[in-house]
Scaffold this active site. Sequence first.
Site, PDB file in Angstrom:
ATOM      1  N   ASP A  40       0.872  -1.180   0.000  1.00 18.95           N
ATOM      2  CA  ASP A  40       0.000   0.000   0.000  1.00 18.95           C
ATOM      3  C   ASP A  40       0.913   1.236   0.000  1.00 18.95           C
ATOM      4  OD1 ASP A  40       1.035   0.179   2.530  1.00 18.95           O
ATOM      5  OD2 ASP A  40      -0.805  -0.429   3.556  1.00 18.95           O
TER       6      ASP A  40
ATOM      7  N   CYS B 218       4.415   1.613   2.068  1.00 17.65           N
ATOM      8  CA  CYS B 218       5.438   0.560   2.032  1.00 17.65           C
ATOM      9  C   CYS B 218       6.858   1.067   2.305  1.00 17.65           C
ATOM     10  CB  CYS B 218       5.345  -0.282   0.771  1.00 17.65           C
ATOM     11  SG  CYS B 218       6.032   0.489  -0.667  1.00 17.65           S
TER      12      CYS B 218
ATOM     13  N   HIS C 195       7.656   0.779  -4.864  1.00 16.62           N
ATOM     14  CA  HIS C 195       7.411  -0.294  -3.893  1.00 16.62           C
ATOM     15  C   HIS C 195       8.757  -0.805  -3.362  1.00 16.62           C
ATOM     16  CE1 HIS C 195       5.420  -3.486  -1.819  1.00 16.62           C
ATOM     17  NE2 HIS C 195       6.357  -4.299  -2.270  1.00 16.62           N
TER      18      HIS C 195
END
Length: 275
Positions: free
Chosen positions: A49, A52, A262
Amino acid sequence: YKLSVAPEIDIMEYCRKEWRGNTPVAKRMRKGYEAVAQKFASIRRVRGDNYCALRATLFQALSQATQLPSWLQNEDFIMLPENLMSKYDWIKQWQLKHNLGRKMGEISDEIKDYLILLRKKWKSISEIKGPAEKQEACDKVFKNEEEEYSLYEALKFLMLNTAIELYNDDKSGRRVPVFSWLLFARDTSSNPCQLMHNHLNHIGHSGGLEQVEMFLLAYALQYTIQVYRLYKHSTDEFITLYPNDPEEDWPVVTLITEDDRHYNIPVRMCQETVL
């Protein structure tokens, strides 16, 4: 509860599953993972999400913690929300993770609770001696959503505090790190108030951390964040440090990213072969 940091798996096994094809991108990623595998044996996937970057950094910091950082021991640490809000009225518009439209006093108390929780968790985990027990205690934090997201609120508030300090230092002619100029050179964050409204309030909701905010996080925690940026393999940005001129005594945490959005976590440093 779902663990928001998955159990470890072998790095190269993970890479083979994720990057099968023969495209230039897949080849570069495999080369990147091979390089990481020289240093680390396993990888843990981090829930993807918009928290991260905070999640991966905090997880690594807590996993390695052997003592409470000096800024967490500071007497004034818990008074931070009250002190800042008495000087800067606009902080009333800080957005808590789940409740919009809180009253001023409540926001201050709630953030204070988050800071107390951060100190408590950091202290208890850093006091655990055995690596397996430490890891277990750390995993437990990242299984409890209520606690976990409260800790991210604490980190975001510390980032705001650091930004205010840097901004004021610069205005009063003191030396500030280069990233601080970049942070406040953006149209959307020319001062800490804009930074809060346009960036920090959105982290975890509609956006993650941008590059320049990784520097801010590193300064807030007084940690060096070392990131393997796999898509930059075979360039001099493959391993990027935030900040790039770290303080000698700052501990180092290591993350992996394929795209600067990410972040995952490499674990189990390989034993260097002793010749």
